[in-house]
Design an enzyme around this catalytic site. Structure first.
Site, PDB file in Angstrom:
ATOM      1  N   LYS A 128       0.828  -1.215   0.000  1.00 12.17           N
ATOM      2  CA  LYS A 128       0.000   0.000   0.000  1.00 12.17           C
ATOM      3  C   LYS A 128       0.863   1.267   0.000  1.00 12.17           C
ATOM      4  O   LYS A 128       2.040   1.228   0.347  1.00 12.17           O
ATOM      5  CB  LYS A 128      -0.914  -0.010   1.226  1.00 12.17           C
ATOM      6  CG  LYS A 128      -0.186   0.091   2.552  1.00 12.17           C
ATOM      7  CD  LYS A 128      -1.148  -0.164   3.708  1.00 12.17           C
ATOM      8  CE  LYS A 128      -0.425  -0.032   5.036  1.00 12.17           C
ATOM      9  NZ  LYS A 128      -1.215  -0.539   6.159  1.00 12.17           N
ATOM     10  N   TYR A 148      17.454  29.798   4.548  1.00 13.97           N
ATOM     11  CA  TYR A 148      16.330  30.499   5.189  1.00 13.97           C
ATOM     12  C   TYR A 148      16.557  30.675   6.677  1.00 13.97           C
ATOM     13  O   TYR A 148      17.058  29.764   7.344  1.00 13.97           O
ATOM     14  CB  TYR A 148      15.035  29.703   4.991  1.00 13.97           C
ATOM     15  CG  TYR A 148      14.456  29.779   3.612  1.00 13.97           C
ATOM     16  CD1 TYR A 148      14.044  30.999   3.067  1.00 13.97           C
ATOM     17  CD2 TYR A 148      14.316  28.631   2.837  1.00 13.97           C
ATOM     18  CE1 TYR A 148      13.515  31.064   1.799  1.00 13.97           C
ATOM     19  CE2 TYR A 148      13.778  28.685   1.564  1.00 13.97           C
ATOM     20  CZ  TYR A 148      13.375  29.910   1.052  1.00 13.97           C
ATOM     21  OH  TYR A 148      12.852  29.968  -0.203  1.00 13.97           O
TER      22      TYR A 148
HETATM   23  C1  PLP Z   1      -0.615  -1.624   6.809  1.00 19.45           C
HETATM   24  C2  PLP Z   1      -1.334  -2.836   7.180  1.00 19.45           C
HETATM   25  C3  PLP Z   1      -0.652  -4.059   7.332  1.00 19.45           C
HETATM   26  C4  PLP Z   1       0.850  -4.172   7.284  1.00 19.45           C
HETATM   27  O1  PLP Z   1       1.400  -3.716   8.501  1.00 19.45           O
HETATM   28  P1  PLP Z   1       2.968  -3.770   8.793  1.00 19.45           P
HETATM   29  O2  PLP Z   1       3.082  -3.342  10.210  1.00 19.45           O
HETATM   30  O3  PLP Z   1       3.601  -2.790   7.864  1.00 19.45           O
HETATM   31  O4  PLP Z   1       3.419  -5.145   8.534  1.00 19.45           O
HETATM   32  C5  PLP Z   1      -1.413  -5.190   7.543  1.00 19.45           C
HETATM   33  N1  PLP Z   1      -2.764  -5.122   7.614  1.00 19.45           N
HETATM   34  C6  PLP Z   1      -3.433  -3.964   7.512  1.00 19.45           C
HETATM   35  C7  PLP Z   1      -4.905  -3.978   7.623  1.00 19.45           C
HETATM   36  C8  PLP Z   1      -2.749  -2.787   7.294  1.00 19.45           C
HETATM   37  O5  PLP Z   1      -3.438  -1.634   7.210  1.00 19.45           O
END
Ligand code: PLP
Length: 342
Positions: A33, A251
């Protein structure tokens, strides 16, 4: 031009560690994701598929369609019910009873169960009605899952949620039988959940994100693992000058030369997704050199005139400095930055 390197050997090494823990390549769903946690969705999906993983999870339908050809199953974790036509490998997480109502008949779904995080999912009292609706609407139930809120922390919440999920599983399995639905898969562990357990139990697979990329926030008192960061961020020199004693750079004129010094400007700034630093506390580069002054939107300064600098090849020190977690340091990196596999 600034760029990101993706270390394929490190990625495969991390997958070896996770597959060994989970019990094989079929036991991992690669969480890709948010542009594969900033690493580049398509590129990481291709590597995960080359490694032999068959399942992936992404944020939304747009991401899912980008990699639908590479996996048997692509789960959309965070999108809204839609009647849009989807590639066959794609299924949608259904996070509430209302989502089940809103989904068109026949949609492939993973039912989200709230085992205690209270962020998403149907609760225990809704199992019967949810399964009745899934049956009535001929939704294709490809999976049932839950998510842990404290799997990386040194307390017992993980076990409490796991027990809640096990109880729900039993009831859901009985209802699957009752309605004559096809067998479905169950999954719960994220990276920390998988790393801390002895086995997946009768879960079908784990959904691993951050550990594939070489990080874990798992409390080291629980366990430590040899994971290797996959991503490194490189900036390229734009220009060099001598900063005379008493002159100030950038800056807010935060940094002052205490003697004449050579200083260069590099082509990464907070517009590229790096955390903006205010110049009062330097940021340490991978080679130990220190940033000078405040970060601009597209650039920052360092002493010397090296043509390139690796800003980080391990997000952990930056996460500590910016009071956040490795996840955020890598996920924020702009998709526009060129990625190179090394
Ligand atoms: C992001 C997510 C994961 C993965 O989590 P990690 O801690 O990066 O392994 C798994 N399940 C869901 C529902 C998530 O949102």
């Amino acid at each position: 031009m600034a760029f990101i390197t993706i270390n394929k050997a490190h990625f495969f090494h991390n997958l070896d560690v996770l597959c060994a823990k989970a019990g094989g390549k079929t036991k991992l769903m690669a969480v890709l994701k948010d542009n594969a946690y900033g690493h580049d969705l398509r590129l990481m999906a291709e590597l995960a598929s080359e490694y032999g993983l068959k399942k992936a999870a992404v944020k939304n339908i747009e991401e899912a369609e980008m990699i639908a050809d590479l996996f048997e199953e692509v789960l959309v974790l965070v999108d809204h019910p839609t009647s849009q036509a989807l590639s066959a490998s794609i299924s949608l997480a259904a996070h509430s009873y209302e989502a089940l109502q809103a989904l068109p008949e026949g949609t492939s779904i993973h039912l989200s169960f709230d085992s205690g995080m209270h962020r998403n999912g149907i609760n225990e009292g809704q199992i019967e009605e949810a399964m009745a609706l899934i049956h009535a609407k001929k939704l294709c139930l490809r999976g049932v899952f839950t998510h842990f809120r404290s799997s990386d922390e040194l307390n017992s919440e993980f076990f409490w949620q796991r027990a809640n999920f096990e109880r729900a599983k039993k009831r859901i399995k009985a209802l699957i039988e009752h309605y004559g639905l096809p067998k479905t898969s169950f999954h719960s562990c994220n990276s920390a959940g998988l790393l801390r357990t002895r086995s997946l139990g009768d879960d079908d697979y784990a959904r691993t994100g951050i550990a594939m990329y070489g990080y874990t926030t798992l409390d080291p008192l629980i366990a430590t693992f040899d994971l290797k960061p996959v991503l490194a961020l490189w900036a390229e020199r734009l220009s060099t000058r001598v900063l005379k004693k008493g002159e100030r750079v950038g800056y807010g004129s935060v940094y002052e030369a205490i003697q004449d010094e050579l200083i260069s400007t590099y082509d990464i700034g907070y517009g590229d997704g790096f955390f903006r630093f205010d110049g009062y506390l330097p940021v340490v580069m991978a080679d130990g050199s220190l940033s000078k002054g405040r970060m601009s939107m597209d650039s920052f300064c360092l002493g010397g005139d090296a043509p390139n600098v690796c800003m980080f090849d391990d997000a952990n020190p930056l996460a500590k400095q910016f009071h956040t977690i490795s996840y955020e340091i890598v996920t924020k990196l702009a998709p526009m930055l060129k990625r190179k596999i090394i």
